[in-house]
Design a protein around this motif. Structure first.
Motif, PDB file in Angstrom:
ATOM      1  N   GLU A 113       4.165  -9.478   4.497  1.00 54.93           N
ATOM      2  CA  GLU A 113       4.591  -9.083   5.827  1.00 54.93           C
ATOM      3  C   GLU A 113       4.957  -7.606   5.897  1.00 54.93           C
ATOM      4  N   ALA A 114       4.734  -6.871   4.806  1.00 53.76           N
ATOM      5  CA  ALA A 114       5.165  -5.464   4.763  1.00 53.76           C
ATOM      6  C   ALA A 114       4.533  -4.676   5.898  1.00 53.76           C
ATOM      7  N   GLY A 115       5.341  -3.914   6.555  1.00 51.48           N
ATOM      8  CA  GLY A 115       4.844  -3.047   7.621  1.00 51.48           C
ATOM      9  C   GLY A 115       4.728  -3.712   8.974  1.00 51.48           C
ATOM     10  N   ARG A 116       4.968  -5.026   9.069  1.00 47.15           N
ATOM     11  CA  ARG A 116       4.798  -5.699  10.363  1.00 47.15           C
ATOM     12  C   ARG A 116       5.982  -5.459  11.290  1.00 47.15           C
ATOM     13  N   LYS A 117       7.176  -5.302  10.698  1.00 43.42           N
ATOM     14  CA  LYS A 117       8.369  -5.186  11.508  1.00 43.42           C
ATOM     15  C   LYS A 117       9.104  -3.907  11.158  1.00 43.42           C
ATOM     16  N   GLN A 148       4.425  -1.788  -1.873  1.00 40.84           N
ATOM     17  CA  GLN A 148       4.519  -0.628  -0.993  1.00 40.84           C
ATOM     18  C   GLN A 148       4.587  -1.064   0.462  1.00 40.84           C
ATOM     19  N   GLY A 149       5.496  -0.446   1.212  1.00 37.60           N
ATOM     20  CA  GLY A 149       5.536  -0.681   2.644  1.00 37.60           C
ATOM     21  C   GLY A 149       6.680  -1.524   3.133  1.00 37.60           C
ATOM     22  N   GLN A 208      13.355   1.946  -0.675  1.00 38.42           N
ATOM     23  CA  GLN A 208      12.499   3.121  -0.606  1.00 38.42           C
ATOM     24  C   GLN A 208      11.513   3.046  -1.765  1.00 38.42           C
ATOM     25  N   ASN A 209      10.249   3.223  -1.472  1.00 36.05           N
ATOM     26  CA  ASN A 209       9.214   3.095  -2.494  1.00 36.05           C
ATOM     27  C   ASN A 209       8.925   4.414  -3.184  1.00 36.05           C
ATOM     28  N   THR A 210       8.731   4.353  -4.485  1.00 35.11           N
ATOM     29  CA  THR A 210       8.137   5.475  -5.196  1.00 35.11           C
ATOM     30  C   THR A 210       6.636   5.465  -4.925  1.00 35.11           C
ATOM     31  N   ASN A 211       5.918   6.420  -5.512  1.00 36.49           N
ATOM     32  CA  ASN A 211       4.473   6.334  -5.509  1.00 36.49           C
ATOM     33  C   ASN A 211       4.047   5.088  -6.271  1.00 36.49           C
ATOM     34  N   ALA A 212       2.914   4.518  -5.885  1.00 37.13           N
ATOM     35  CA  ALA A 212       2.426   3.315  -6.569  1.00 37.13           C
ATOM     36  C   ALA A 212       2.021   3.633  -8.001  1.00 37.13           C
ATOM     37  N   TYR A 213       2.318   2.721  -8.910  1.00 35.43           N
ATOM     38  CA  TYR A 213       1.876   2.905 -10.294  1.00 35.43           C
ATOM     39  C   TYR A 213       0.855   1.861 -10.727  1.00 35.43           C
ATOM     40  N   TYR A 214       0.603   0.860  -9.882  1.00 31.79           N
ATOM     41  CA  TYR A 214      -0.577   0.012 -10.099  1.00 31.79           C
ATOM     42  C   TYR A 214      -0.967  -0.658  -8.803  1.00 31.79           C
ATOM     43  N   ARG A 215      -2.163  -1.198  -8.806  1.00 39.67           N
ATOM     44  CA  ARG A 215      -2.749  -1.832  -7.627  1.00 39.67           C
ATOM     45  C   ARG A 215      -3.447  -3.091  -8.099  1.00 39.67           C
ATOM     46  N   THR A 216      -3.182  -4.205  -7.419  1.00 34.53           N
ATOM     47  CA  THR A 216      -3.800  -5.466  -7.814  1.00 34.53           C
ATOM     48  C   THR A 216      -3.925  -6.367  -6.590  1.00 34.53           C
ATOM     49  N   ALA A 217      -4.442  -7.583  -6.785  1.00 33.00           N
ATOM     50  CA  ALA A 217      -4.790  -8.430  -5.641  1.00 33.00           C
ATOM     51  C   ALA A 217      -4.543  -9.895  -5.957  1.00 33.00           C
ATOM     52  N   TYR A 218      -4.528 -10.690  -4.902  1.00 31.81           N
ATOM     53  CA  TYR A 218      -4.592 -12.137  -5.091  1.00 31.81           C
ATOM     54  C   TYR A 218      -5.923 -12.484  -5.753  1.00 31.81           C
ATOM     55  N   THR A 235      -3.512  -8.657   4.369  1.00 35.34           N
ATOM     56  CA  THR A 235      -3.771  -7.866   3.173  1.00 35.34           C
ATOM     57  C   THR A 235      -3.774  -8.750   1.935  1.00 35.34           C
ATOM     58  N   MET A 236      -4.765  -8.563   1.093  1.00 32.96           N
ATOM     59  CA  MET A 236      -4.863  -9.307  -0.162  1.00 32.96           C
ATOM     60  C   MET A 236      -4.676  -8.393  -1.375  1.00 32.96           C
ATOM     61  N   VAL A 237      -4.766  -7.091  -1.160  1.00 30.49           N
ATOM     62  CA  VAL A 237      -4.628  -6.107  -2.226  1.00 30.49           C
ATOM     63  C   VAL A 237      -3.394  -5.267  -1.931  1.00 30.49           C
ATOM     64  N   PHE A 238      -2.553  -5.067  -2.947  1.00 31.98           N
ATOM     65  CA  PHE A 238      -1.309  -4.336  -2.735  1.00 31.98           C
ATOM     66  C   PHE A 238      -1.122  -3.244  -3.778  1.00 31.98           C
ATOM     67  N   ARG A 239      -0.561  -2.134  -3.321  1.00 31.72           N
ATOM     68  CA  ARG A 239      -0.068  -1.102  -4.231  1.00 31.72           C
ATOM     69  C   ARG A 239       1.361  -1.465  -4.616  1.00 31.72           C
TER      70      ARG A 239
END
Length: 304
Positions: free
Chosen positions: A10-14, A122-123, A128-138, A246-250
């Motif tokens: 739900e990140a970023g929706r509200k 992220q989001g 407060q988020n740092t820069n992303a250090y990995y990215r992955t998905a369902y 979204t299925m992929v997240f930072r």
């Protein structure tokens, strides 16, 4: 299953009204209290009022949530914290453990009992988020060499009439509903105390036993529990779904909104040590993705 996955969905929706309220209160205080304006400025720009321990890397973590963390220090968040502590000028790592369920951020980071959450999508505005250090998905998990080997999307016709395990309330469930796959789906609970129960472990056990034909899990969980279960499985990050949730997240590190200088320090250390961070994650079988959704197979961001 971590509540943070629900948050990620739900990140970023509200957008909360709290930041606006906080700004209004701060402005009023600046008119009434001597020095309030300068204190607020210090907070905004990461001044000396940041209450981050200068000697100890204080980590907020779940006590029983592998492959992320546990009290025995066996998770990749534990390994990452131990690696980063000296890079950050910290003498040691200390933990505040609390189950990643309702109240996790409030009882840890928000209570200033610790200074960083090692994995956070992220989001989301709770931190407060740092820069992303990995990215992955369902990720879709199926028996290797079986009839579903090679499936890359939830709407693939081969999944029709199959028994698919999915964690209720996560983004893949929306795609399954749209594809008409929920009638035979087996749902698993999202919000559980992983000290007592574990949806991911049970789902992979059911897949191995043949109770379900396929499983859809958050990538790090899929990799960890298939490795622990033994047997041969094919893991496919679901990066080819049509428009929808979204299925992929930072994934970032989470810090308090006031800790601007701390965030910048973490960003620098992440940037300077990305290859070593990748190596730690790959040791755990993490299905890492680059920004083009290609799998990262070696430390340093090389993909194929």
């Amino acid at each position: 299953m971590s509540r943070l996955l629900k948050i990620a969905a739900e990140a970023g929706r509200k957008r909360s009204a709290l930041p606006v309220l906080a700004a209004a209160v701060a402005g009023l205080a600046a008119l009434v209290l001597p020095g309030a304006a300068s204190a607020q400025q210090d907070r905004a720009f990461g001044g000396a009022i940041e209450l981050v321990d200068p000697d100890v890397l204080r980590v907020c973590a779940d006590p029983s949530n592998l492959p992320f963390s546990n009290e025995a220090g066996e998770g990749f968040e534990n390994k990452l914290a131990e690696f980063l502590a000296p890079k950050l000028g910290r003498k040691r790592v200390e933990y505040t453990f609390f189950p990643q369920a309702t109240g996790f951020v409030r009882m840890t980071l928000g209570s200033r009992r610790c200074d960083v959450i090692m994995s956070y999508p992220q989001g989301d505005e709770l931190v407060q988020n740092t820069n992303a250090y990995y990215r992955t998905a369902y990720t879709l998990v199926v028996p290797k060499g079986g009839a579903l080997d090679g499936v890359e999307a939830i709407e693939d016709p081969l999944l029709k009439d199959k028994r698919i395990g999915v964690v209720a309330g996560t983004p893949p469930a929306s795609y399954m509903a749209r594809a008409g796959l929920m009638a035979k789906a087996k749902p698993y609970p999202l919000l559980v105390d992983t000290r007592i129960d574990n949806s991911a472990r049970q789902m992979i056990a059911d897949l191995k036993a043949g109770t379900i034909d396929a499983a859809i899990l958050w990538g790090p969980l899929a990799a960890w529990y298939t490795a622990k279960a033994g047997g041969d499985f094919t893991l496919t990050p679901l990066v080819k779904e049509p428009r929808g949730p979204t299925m992929v997240f930072r994934i970032t590190m989470g810090v308090r909104p006031s800790d601007q200088e701390w965030k910048r320090t973490l960003n620098t250390v992440i940037r300077e040590n990305q290859a070593a961070i990748d190596a730690i994650l790959l040791d755990y079988g993490m299905p890492l993705l680059d920004e083009q959704d290609h799998p990262i197979t070696t430390a340093g961001g090389t993909s194929k």
